[in-house]
Design an enzyme around this catalytic site. Structure first.
Site, PDB file in Angstrom:
ATOM      1  CD  GLU A 181     133.026 -27.047 -23.902  1.00  0.00           C
ATOM      2  OE1 GLU A 181     132.344 -26.184 -23.322  1.00  0.00           O
ATOM      3  OE2 GLU A 181     132.802 -27.385 -25.057  1.00  0.00           O
ATOM      4  CG  ASP A 182     129.241 -25.685 -21.645  1.00  0.00           C
ATOM      5  OD1 ASP A 182     129.938 -26.482 -22.323  1.00  0.00           O
ATOM      6  OD2 ASP A 182     128.263 -25.077 -22.117  1.00  0.00           O
ATOM      7  CG  ASP A 211     126.376 -34.605 -25.422  1.00  0.00           C
ATOM      8  OD1 ASP A 211     126.168 -35.712 -24.935  1.00  0.00           O
ATOM      9  OD2 ASP A 211     125.542 -34.052 -26.165  1.00  0.00           O
ATOM     10  CE  LYS A 222     124.240 -33.947 -21.261  1.00  0.00           C
ATOM     11  NZ  LYS A 222     123.383 -33.642 -22.423  1.00  0.00           N
ATOM     12  CG  PHE A 243     119.383 -30.561 -22.913  1.00  0.00           C
ATOM     13  CD1 PHE A 243     120.352 -30.783 -23.890  1.00  0.00           C
ATOM     14  CD2 PHE A 243     119.038 -29.256 -22.596  1.00  0.00           C
ATOM     15  CE1 PHE A 243     120.962 -29.719 -24.559  1.00  0.00           C
ATOM     16  CE2 PHE A 243     119.638 -28.186 -23.259  1.00  0.00           C
ATOM     17  CZ  PHE A 243     120.598 -28.422 -24.247  1.00  0.00           C
ATOM     18  CG  ASP A 289     122.471 -22.343 -24.646  1.00  0.00           C
ATOM     19  OD1 ASP A 289     123.402 -23.161 -24.583  1.00  0.00           O
ATOM     20  OD2 ASP A 289     121.947 -21.999 -25.722  1.00  0.00           O
ATOM     21  NE  ARG A 312     124.267 -18.796 -23.478  1.00  0.00           N
ATOM     22  CZ  ARG A 312     124.844 -19.848 -24.046  1.00  0.00           C
ATOM     23  NH1 ARG A 312     125.488 -20.717 -23.309  1.00  0.00           N
ATOM     24  NH2 ARG A 312     124.769 -20.042 -25.352  1.00  0.00           N
TER      25      ARG A 312
HETATM   26  P1  IMP Z   1     129.975 -32.334 -27.682  1.00  0.00           P
HETATM   27  O1  IMP Z   1     130.780 -31.754 -28.810  1.00  0.00           O
HETATM   28  O2  IMP Z   1     128.913 -33.279 -28.186  1.00  0.00           O
HETATM   29  O3  IMP Z   1     130.811 -32.931 -26.594  1.00  0.00           O
HETATM   30  O4  IMP Z   1     129.096 -31.175 -27.100  1.00  0.00           O
HETATM   31  C1  IMP Z   1     129.578 -30.215 -26.315  1.00  0.00           C
HETATM   32  C2  IMP Z   1     128.691 -28.992 -26.359  1.00  0.00           C
HETATM   33  O5  IMP Z   1     127.301 -29.310 -26.523  1.00  0.00           O
HETATM   34  C3  IMP Z   1     128.797 -28.269 -25.049  1.00  0.00           C
HETATM   35  O6  IMP Z   1     129.829 -27.343 -25.057  1.00  0.00           O
HETATM   36  C4  IMP Z   1     127.429 -27.606 -24.946  1.00  0.00           C
HETATM   37  O7  IMP Z   1     127.458 -26.352 -25.556  1.00  0.00           O
HETATM   38  C5  IMP Z   1     126.487 -28.495 -25.704  1.00  0.00           C
HETATM   39  N1  IMP Z   1     125.703 -29.368 -24.790  1.00  0.00           N
HETATM   40  C6  IMP Z   1     125.802 -30.709 -24.652  1.00  0.00           C
HETATM   41  N2  IMP Z   1     124.955 -31.172 -23.732  1.00  0.00           N
HETATM   42  C7  IMP Z   1     124.300 -30.103 -23.240  1.00  0.00           C
HETATM   43  C8  IMP Z   1     123.285 -29.943 -22.224  1.00  0.00           C
HETATM   44  O8  IMP Z   1     122.811 -30.875 -21.568  1.00  0.00           O
HETATM   45  N3  IMP Z   1     122.873 -28.668 -22.006  1.00  0.00           N
HETATM   46  C9  IMP Z   1     123.353 -27.602 -22.682  1.00  0.00           C
HETATM   47  N4  IMP Z   1     124.301 -27.705 -23.625  1.00  0.00           N
HETATM   48  C10 IMP Z   1     124.762 -28.947 -23.922  1.00  0.00           C
HETATM   49 MG    MG Z   2     129.694 -25.304 -25.015  1.00  0.00          MG
END
Ligand code: IMP
Ligand code: MG
Length: 179
Positions: free
Chosen positions: A98-99, A102, A130, A151, A158, A164
């Site tokens: 994963e990138d 969050d 995070k 962010f 992105d 990206r």
């Molecule tokens: P989660 O499901 O809330 O953990 O979110 C994960 C996804 O949200 C990641 O795979 C990203 O695509 C996107 N995301 C969360 N924070 C950021 C950020 O700071 N920049 C860009 N994409 C984010």
């Molecule tokens: Mg993602």
């Protein structure tokens, strides 16, 4: 030079490259006797994925999946599989790449999706974590960098499909998404 829409550099190309090698070596040592399938979560993890797996000196099967959760913004939405390749997960030791993590919602969803489809084990590696933004009790198995709740863009990440291709990770200026 930092992109004009970014307010602060977080990790340079060099810092990322160095840390990715360290994490790849850790993964390599822990997957010696496993059937490793590295699953790239598109599109954000694509750069991290390509760099990471090239440093894992083991037979690695490649897989790709796309999840939709963020819709052109900075807020999380409902989670769905948007694209999955023909890959079978049956009896594989799946490492989700994963990138950024969050809330944790995406990986909680993906982990059960893969286990339901026969994966023998599911672990996760993320470029950025995070930690204080969690809305679940999800914990990653490997993370390159823990970051504050802000962010960020670049190195695959992105905002509305932009930034990206920046080779570094930077904090996006809030003025860009508050416009
Ligand atoms: P989660 O499901 O809330 O953990 O979110 C994960 C996804 O949200 C990641 O795979 C990203 O695509 C996107 N995301 C969360 N924070 C950021 C950020 O700071 N920049 C860009 N994409 C984010
Ligand atoms: Mg993602």
């Amino acid at each position: 030079m930092l992109h004009k829409d970014c307010e602060r550099l977080l990790y340079s190309q060099e810092e990322i490259a160095k840390r990715v090698i360290e994490v790849a070596q850790k993964i390599e040592s822990e997957y010696q006797d496993k059937r490793l399938l590295a699953l790239c979560v598109l599109k954000g993890a694509s750069m991290f994925y390509a760099d990471l797996i090239r440093h894992i000196k083991l037979p690695v099967e490649m897989g790709f999946i796309q999840i939709s959760s963020y819709r052109n913004g900075t807020q999380s939405g409902e989670i769905q599989v948007k694209f999955a390749d023909e890959q079978s997960y049956q009896d594989k030791d799946v490492l989700v790449v994963e990138d950024i993590v969050d809330s944790g919602n995406t990986l909680v969803f993906l982990k059960s999706y893969l286990l339901e489809r026969g994966a023998k084990s599911v672990k996760t590696v993320t470029l950025l974590d995070k930690v204080s933004a969690r809305k679940t009790n999800f914990q990653t198995d490997y993370a390159c960098f823990a970051i504050e709740n802000q962010f960020v863009v670049g190195y695959g990440l992105d905002y509305a499909e932009k930034y990206r291709n920046l080779p570094y990770v930077a904090v996006l200026s809030p003025t860009v998404y508050k416009e």
